[in-house]
Scaffold this active site. Structure first.
Site, short mmCIF file in Angstrom:
data_model
loop_
_atom_site.label_atom_id
_atom_site.label_comp_id
_atom_site.label_asym_id
_atom_site.label_seq_id
_atom_site.Cartn_x
_atom_site.Cartn_y
_atom_site.Cartn_z
CG ASP A 54 15.26 60.77 62.88
OD1 ASP A 54 16.00 59.78 62.70
OD2 ASP A 54 15.59 61.92 62.56
CG ASP A 56 14.30 57.62 59.05
OD1 ASP A 56 13.42 58.44 59.39
OD2 ASP A 56 15.50 57.93 58.94
CG ASP A 145 25.54 56.95 55.22
OD1 ASP A 145 24.98 55.94 55.69
OD2 ASP A 145 25.49 58.07 55.77
P1 ATP Z 1 21.03 60.51 62.95
O1 ATP Z 1 21.04 59.78 64.24
O2 ATP Z 1 21.98 61.65 62.93
O3 ATP Z 1 19.65 60.85 62.46
P2 ATP Z 1 20.98 58.72 60.71
O4 ATP Z 1 21.92 57.62 60.30
O5 ATP Z 1 19.58 58.33 61.03
O6 ATP Z 1 21.67 59.47 61.91
P3 ATP Z 1 19.82 60.44 58.75
O7 ATP Z 1 20.39 61.68 58.15
O8 ATP Z 1 18.60 60.53 59.58
O9 ATP Z 1 21.01 59.80 59.58
O10 ATP Z 1 19.62 59.43 57.55
C1 ATP Z 1 18.89 58.22 57.68
C2 ATP Z 1 19.56 57.11 56.87
O11 ATP Z 1 19.58 57.46 55.48
C3 ATP Z 1 21.01 56.85 57.22
O12 ATP Z 1 21.13 55.98 58.32
C4 ATP Z 1 21.54 56.25 55.94
O13 ATP Z 1 21.19 54.89 55.84
C5 ATP Z 1 20.78 57.01 54.87
N1 ATP Z 1 21.53 58.20 54.41
C6 ATP Z 1 21.45 59.46 54.89
N2 ATP Z 1 22.25 60.29 54.22
C7 ATP Z 1 22.86 59.56 53.27
C8 ATP Z 1 23.79 59.84 52.22
N3 ATP Z 1 24.28 61.06 52.08
N4 ATP Z 1 24.16 58.81 51.43
C9 ATP Z 1 23.65 57.56 51.59
N5 ATP Z 1 22.78 57.23 52.54
C10 ATP Z 1 22.37 58.21 53.37
MG MG Z 2 18.04 59.72 61.50
#
Ligand code: ATP
Ligand code: MG
Length: 450
Positions: A54, A56, A145
């Site tokens: 996705d 963001d 994170d």
């Molecule tokens: P995916 O490909 O699985 O979606 P993602 O890194 O985009 O991986 P998301 O859960 O969509 O993961 O979260 C988007 C962003 O929000 C992450 O890349 C990170 O920067 C931040 N984030 C998500 N969860 C946390 C958390 N628990 N603590 C701190 N930052 C977080």
């Molecule tokens: Mg994501």
């Protein structure tokens, strides 16, 4: 601290890789005079040449200002208010730069009820935004994170902004928490699971200090809300790296902490780990074949072998098998709910995958058409194929069902014909037609197991 700016010539992100909706949104914000970045996992994955799940977006526009720019905007979130932009085929998340929340107030966590007044801020409309802690771009990066998840892609000049040396870690394939790992994992224990997930899905290494913190803090995963942990568990195992995730969770102690009964079974039975690993490989195989496994099937593959073995043992003591199975599954789900809450409907479907097994093993089966019309049939058949691939008895069941499903008009073997009354036969045809039309997993189990 100034961020490192990586110019468009120095990195590989091209606008062609970005969803047109996301790109248009970024342009619109930029033209409206706002700062706008792509952030998080999508930047990480674009830099790695992977397709992002996705896109963001972060901006310095407040939710009310974003809403005024986009007709398809909906403000959501009780605690941290962000905006969803609804497009025909995609929902984009647009959030305002945010500073780190006090411990215990990270996304998804319940309020810790320490009595402190929430931080109040007003957006452009003057509305009070409870719990909103708007921040600077730098604060927004530092609250994330891992360093590889804190990179931002700037629509203003197509550069990548790096506050945390994320680019270096990305190149060296390292998962490194931003700041002190112990502090960050304590603030939000779900980050430990995320570390294991990204290491598995991206084939990265967790940095040494973080790894050690993980080993120490794994038991504290139970502090996270059980409903959130269920959602995280699905992300762990259903996205194509279940086998590597299983290994990572087992090595760190997170597996036993998340699923205490599984921890006990693994400690008691030296062969179980290998069997479950193979099951997880098969879960990954399904996804690779374009047949995404369902949550109940995943749970069955993860917990089934010991649950079924326990039911067989109880049956030997004189309890009817299906009754023993039901009791054991219910007790298991109840214990699990203390750490990971499986929704009742999903738990029920998992139980029916198990309880269908004896009927599927029986050759010829009784009322095969009625069995094939059961909603759990496909999952139950997949379970049978994967968990019992080797024995002669199962090969017979498999062949029988394969012939039955692929050839609905062929005469059934004698015994089965006698039990499959004609109304049921016609029902079976109807079912088959519907499934073929929707391209369902009718043949899935058989194809997937090849
Ligand atoms: P995916 O490909 O699985 O979606 P993602 O890194 O985009 O991986 P998301 O859960 O969509 O993961 O979260 C988007 C962003 O929000 C992450 O890349 C990170 O920067 C931040 N984030 C998500 N969860 C946390 C958390 N628990 N603590 C701190 N930052 C977080
Ligand atoms: Mg994501």
């Amino acid at each position: 601290m100034q961020p490192r700016i990586i110019s468009r010539e120095e990195h590989g992100i091209s606008r062609r890789q970005i969803s047109p909706n996301a790109l248009n949104t970024l342009y619109r914000l930029h033209e409206g005079g706002f700062v706008a970045y792509l952030v998080g996992g999508c930047v990480r994955d674009l830099l790695l040449g992977r397709t992002p799940k996705d896109f963001d977006i972060v901006t310095d526009a407040a939710p009310g200002q974003i809403k005024r720019l986009f007709r398809n905007a909906r403000i959501i979130g009780r605690r941290f208010r962000l905006v969803h932009l609804h497009f025909q085929d995609e929902i984009l998340e647009v959030s305002t730069f945010r500073a780190s929340a006090p411990a215990g107030e990270e996304e998804g966590e319940e309020e810790d009820g320490d009595g402190k007044p929430p931080l109040h801020l007003k957006d452009a409309t003057g509305m009070v935004l409870r719990d909103n802690v708007f921040g600077t771009p730098k604060e927004d990066a530092l609250r994330r994170d891992f360093t590889i998840n804190a990179l931002a892609w700037n629509i203003a000049d197509f550069s990548v902004i790096d506050y945390t040396n994320g680019m270096m870690d990305l190149n060296q394939r390292i998962i490194r928490p931003i700041g002190d790992p112990e502090v960050r994992f304590t603030e939000d224990p779900v980050r430990m699971i995320r570390a294991v997930r990204f290491a598995a899905s991206h084939d990265f290494e967790i940095e040494t200090e973080a790894w050690e913190a993980l080993l120490r803090l794994a038991p504290t995963i139970v502090r996270a809300a059980p409903a959130r942990l269920y959602e995280e568990a699905l992300k762990l195992f259903l996205l194509g790296s279940a086998r590597a995730v299983f290994d990572g969770l087992e090595k760190t102690g997170l597996l036993a902490a998340l699923f205490p009964p599984l921890g006990r079974w693994l400690a008691a039975d030296g062969d179980l780990s290998a069997a479950l690993r193979e099951n997880m490989e098969n879960i990954d195989r399904l996804r690779l074949k374009g047949l995404p496994p369902s949550p109940p099937l995943l749970l069955a593959m993860l917990f089934g072998p010991p649950l079924e073995a326990e039911a067989v043992a109880r049956h030997r003591e004189g309890i009817p098998y299906l009754q023993a199975l039901d009791e054991i599954c219910l007790a298991f789900l109840e214990e699990l709910a203390k750490t990971v809450t499986v929704p009742g409907r999903i738990g029920g479907q998992m139980r029916r995958i198990f309880s269908l097994q004896p009927s599927l093993h029986r050759i010829p089966p009784r009322r095969p058409a009625a069995l094939a019309a059961r909603p759990e049939f496909s999952d139950a058949m997949t379970y049978l194929i994967f968990t019992t691939k080797t024995t002669e008895e199962n090969r017979k069941s498999r062949e029988w069902w394969k012939a039955f499903i692929n050839n609905p008009d062929a005469p059934l073997p004698e015994a089965a014909n006698a039990t499959a009354a004609s109304p049921v036969r016609s029902k079976r045809r109807k079912k088959r037609k519907r499934r073929t039309r929707t391209g369902s997993a009718e043949n899935g189990p058989f194809e997937a197991a090849q």
